[in-house]
Design a protein around this motif. Structure first.
Motif, mmCIF file in Angstrom:
data_model
loop_
_atom_site.group_PDB
_atom_site.id
_atom_site.type_symbol
_atom_site.label_atom_id
_atom_site.label_comp_id
_atom_site.label_asym_id
_atom_site.label_seq_id
_atom_site.Cartn_x
_atom_site.Cartn_y
_atom_site.Cartn_z
ATOM 1 N N GLU A 56 0.812 -1.226 0.000
ATOM 2 C CA GLU A 56 0.000 0.000 0.000
ATOM 3 C C GLU A 56 0.841 1.269 0.000
ATOM 4 O O GLU A 56 0.428 2.295 -0.552
ATOM 5 C CB GLU A 56 -0.927 0.007 1.223
ATOM 6 C CG GLU A 56 -2.046 -1.025 1.181
ATOM 7 C CD GLU A 56 -1.624 -2.391 1.673
ATOM 8 O OE1 GLU A 56 -2.465 -3.301 1.734
ATOM 9 O OE2 GLU A 56 -0.419 -2.576 1.978
ATOM 10 N N LEU A 57 2.029 1.222 0.582
ATOM 11 C CA LEU A 57 2.831 2.438 0.696
ATOM 12 C C LEU A 57 3.595 2.775 -0.582
ATOM 13 O O LEU A 57 4.448 3.663 -0.589
ATOM 14 C CB LEU A 57 3.791 2.341 1.886
ATOM 15 C CG LEU A 57 3.219 2.914 3.203
ATOM 16 C CD1 LEU A 57 1.954 2.191 3.630
ATOM 17 C CD2 LEU A 57 4.257 2.864 4.315
ATOM 18 N N THR A 58 3.281 2.076 -1.674
ATOM 19 C CA THR A 58 3.823 2.469 -2.974
ATOM 20 C C THR A 58 2.764 3.132 -3.857
ATOM 21 O O THR A 58 3.034 3.415 -5.029
ATOM 22 C CB THR A 58 4.402 1.253 -3.730
ATOM 23 O OG1 THR A 58 3.352 0.298 -3.939
ATOM 24 C CG2 THR A 58 5.527 0.601 -2.966
ATOM 25 N N TYR A 59 1.592 3.393 -3.318
ATOM 26 C CA TYR A 59 0.506 3.904 -4.160
ATOM 27 C C TYR A 59 0.809 5.284 -4.748
ATOM 28 O O TYR A 59 0.408 5.591 -5.874
ATOM 29 C CB TYR A 59 -0.803 3.934 -3.374
ATOM 30 C CG TYR A 59 -1.419 2.558 -3.137
ATOM 31 C CD1 TYR A 59 -0.837 1.402 -3.658
ATOM 32 C CD2 TYR A 59 -2.587 2.412 -2.395
ATOM 33 C CE1 TYR A 59 -1.391 0.154 -3.446
ATOM 34 C CE2 TYR A 59 -3.155 1.153 -2.179
ATOM 35 C CZ TYR A 59 -2.551 0.031 -2.707
ATOM 36 O OH TYR A 59 -3.107 -1.202 -2.501
ATOM 37 N N THR A 60 1.510 6.139 -4.001
ATOM 38 C CA THR A 60 1.843 7.449 -4.582
ATOM 39 C C THR A 60 2.830 7.299 -5.730
ATOM 40 O O THR A 60 2.852 8.142 -6.642
ATOM 41 C CB THR A 60 2.429 8.395 -3.514
ATOM 42 O OG1 THR A 60 3.507 7.738 -2.845
ATOM 43 C CG2 THR A 60 1.372 8.813 -2.508
ATOM 44 N N ASN A 61 3.638 6.237 -5.724
ATOM 45 C CA ASN A 61 4.543 6.002 -6.851
ATOM 46 C C ASN A 61 3.758 5.739 -8.132
ATOM 47 O O ASN A 61 4.195 6.102 -9.228
ATOM 48 C CB ASN A 61 5.453 4.810 -6.556
ATOM 49 C CG ASN A 61 6.593 5.161 -5.623
ATOM 50 O OD1 ASN A 61 6.555 6.196 -4.968
ATOM 51 N ND2 ASN A 61 7.594 4.301 -5.545
ATOM 52 N N VAL A 62 2.603 5.083 -8.004
ATOM 53 C CA VAL A 62 1.766 4.820 -9.176
ATOM 54 C C VAL A 62 1.340 6.136 -9.819
ATOM 55 O O VAL A 62 1.469 6.335 -11.036
ATOM 56 C CB VAL A 62 0.538 3.976 -8.781
ATOM 57 C CG1 VAL A 62 -0.428 3.858 -9.953
ATOM 58 C CG2 VAL A 62 0.965 2.594 -8.299
#
Length: 581
Positions: A56-62
């Motif tokens: 979940e903590l990679t969502y801003t990377n998307v």
């Protein structure tokens, strides 16, 4: 998936990764769009852009990657020539926070459904749909075709209703012909599933710089906090004969010097001893090592590791998860203190000097006595090393890793509340005071990162504006401690009129509609609730591989069966679901 797609004559798959902040700065300074590694083609020139949503903590990377690629962030703002943006992986089992930015999500195994998706995209682009038709599908019609595929979720075709207090009232299709529930895809026979025999070989050191030999998929040990153990059921093993052929092909094609036997619990593979022995005998003399990424806390696992790590010894990792038997029964861990101590005793006797113990704090029903038990267990492991070494302390090192409990969708604990940050910090400080020995190394997770993980894991569609707001405030690589800044998320939540505690710290009632209830893993909601109640009573549930069916319903609902390639190492024999009561 890379090898699978590229084996098709009409399809092409290339790779792209999130650029580090300094690379992002250069791309933006030079007005260069994000491009693929193979051909340097800008992402917006592709027909489909796919993301594996692992954490979940990679969502801003998307969002950052889409922006760097010049692809409009809102899915409803994309035109006919913009790529389809699709997502898969564990994050797709509650993709609601990301729903505003994705055209479609794939639930479950991708080997069969991805070519089906690309075939529809090809028809849409070329107009070749048979019967002499040459008209191209418009974007909405294409999405409707995709929504008709089993396992494909197109969020724009669903409407979410909320109660005044913010809880989800219901999720329903906007129009006829759209399925009310999306059932995940599952590959029934891994022996027949696609397997890449000529994988990419990196020219630099990477995390997984080895052959990854997937020996089985799924786990039915039934740990009640574990999402993977629920969403990847049932257990499906590859046969040793197929695995040995795959290992030989991969070694010829890559030159790697390590074979990792991968799965959720590799020592549970029923033919593991024979497979490991065959691989070591065949390739050990060539300097090729065999490794097990995950071990049970028992002497069988250590004996196995001793056999396969003859080429080189690394550290051993065990996951007792909790410090007392009471709490291990609550989470259905299925391991006793004596199991762990016997495993450590065997490890130290066999020459291992480093052992890592994974624990989780903040579990449902946890007490301070459970934390005392955790510290006491770590010291008992040290004492086992001293006993084995005749009272000498030696160079033994025990790492105690503390993760914070995060309630995840589709698990028996999906209804439970997460401990507040202050309570988690208090528990970490408590354990730091009790684990003071130079042979003990203590590591712990940032509680604010665990809070954000819980918010996004159990979030609804309204969190899309929060992810966007955090990204606009500079959030990138939130899963990396050096980049994480809770303040960005706090401000984004405040601007959206939402509270983190509503998602993370609130206990759910049984009847509450959860944001992911329309996404079907095959495991019944009734079974999850039953396991939740058994947890509160401290009642354990056996692994169905070694005994009776537990009634999770995944086999009959998905019309798939448990596939074991050898005789179970212990317990009762397996009976397929069709033969069970």
């Amino acid at each position: 998936l890379y090898g699978l797609v590229n084996d098709y004559e009409d399809f092409l798959l290339e790779r792209v990764f999130a650029p580090a902040p300094d690379m992002e700065e250069e791309l933006r300074r030079r007005s260069l769009p994000l491009f693929s590694l193979e051909s340097y083609r800008p992402l917006h020139h592709f027909d489909v852009v796919g993301f594996t949503l692992q954490y979940e903590l990679t969502y801003t990377n998307v969002l950052n990657m889409l922006d760097l690629a010049g692809i409009p962030l809102p899915a409803d703002a994309r035109g006919e020539e913009d790529p389809l943006v699709i997502g898969g992986g564990p994050g797709a089992f509650n993709p609601e926070p990301l729903a505003p930015f994705f055209d479609a999500f794939v639930l479950g195994d991708g080997e069969e459904v991805l070519p089906e998706i690309l075939a529809i995209v090809k028809e849409a682009k070329t107009g070749n749909r048979g019967a002499g038709s040459r008209s191209r599908l418009r974007r909405r019609e294409l999405l409707r075709r995709l929504a008709g595929l089993a396992g494909v979720y197109v969020p724009s075709f669903y409407r979410v209703h909320y109660f005044p207090d913010g809880r989800v009232a219901k999720v329903e299709p906007k129009e006829k012909g759209i399925p009310p529930r999306i059932v995940r895809r599952v590959v029934a026979d891994l022996d027949r599933a696609y397997f890449p025999r000529r994988p990419i070989v990196p020219f630099m050191e990477v995390v997984h710089d080895r052959i990854m030999l997937e020996i089985m998929r799924g786990c039915t040990r039934g740990c009640r906090f574990c999402q993977a153990g629920m969403i990847y059921r049932p257990v499906r093993e590859r046969t040793p004969e197929v695995l040995q052929k795959q290992a030989a092909a991969l070694l010829r094609a890559t030159g790697h010097r390590e074979i990792a036997l991968t799965s959720l619990s590799s020592a549970d593979y029923t033919a593991i001893a024979g497979l490991a022995r065959a691989l070591v005998d065949a390739y050990g003399c060539l300097g090729v090592g065999i490794s097990l990424p995950s071990l049970r806390a028992d002497t069988f696992s250590v004996d196995l590791a001793s056999q396969i790590e003859r080429v080189r010894k690394t550290g051993l990792t065990f996951a007792p998860e909790a410090g007392t038997q009471r709490l291990r029964n609550v989470i259905n861990k299925g391991v006793t203190e004596e199991d762990l101590l016997a495993a450590c005793r065997a490890a130290f006797s066999a020459g291992w000097q480093r052992v890592k113990l994974y624990f989780m704090i903040g579990l449902p029903t946890e007490t301070w006595e459970d934390l005392d038990g955790l510290a006491a267990l770590a010291y008992r492991v040290l004492r086992e090393a001293e006993v084995v070494r005749g009272g000498k302390r030696g160079k033994v090192e025990v790492t105690v890793s503390l993760a914070s409990f995060v309630p995840k969708p589709h698990t028996p604990f999906q209804w439970e509340a997460q401990d507040p940050v202050a309570r988690l910090e208090e528990k970490q400080a408590y354990l730091r005071q009790r684990l003071r020995d130079r042979r003990l190394r203590l590591s712990w997770h940032n509680p604010l990162m665990s809070l954000l993980e819980a918010v996004l894991a159990r979030g609804d569609r309204r969190l899309g504006v929060v992810i966007l707001g955090a990204w606009q405030r500079g959030a990138r690589f939130d899963g990396w401690e050096e980049h994480f800044a809770w303040e960005r998320w706090a401000k984004a939540l405040e601007a959206a009129g939402l509270e983190a505690s509503f998602y993370a710290h609130r206990q759910r009632e049984r009847e509450e509609v959860l944001p992911w209830d329309h996404l079907d893993t095959g495991v019944s909601r009734a079974f999850l609730w039953q396991e939740n109640q058994r947890a509160k009573e401290g009642i354990t549930t056996a692994d169905c591989r070694w005994g009776d069916c537990t009634g999770c319903a995944v086999c009959p609902r998905l019309q798939v069966d448990v596939r074991l390639s050898g005789k179970p190492a212990f317990g009762q024999g397996f009976a397929p679901w069709s033969a069970r009561r």
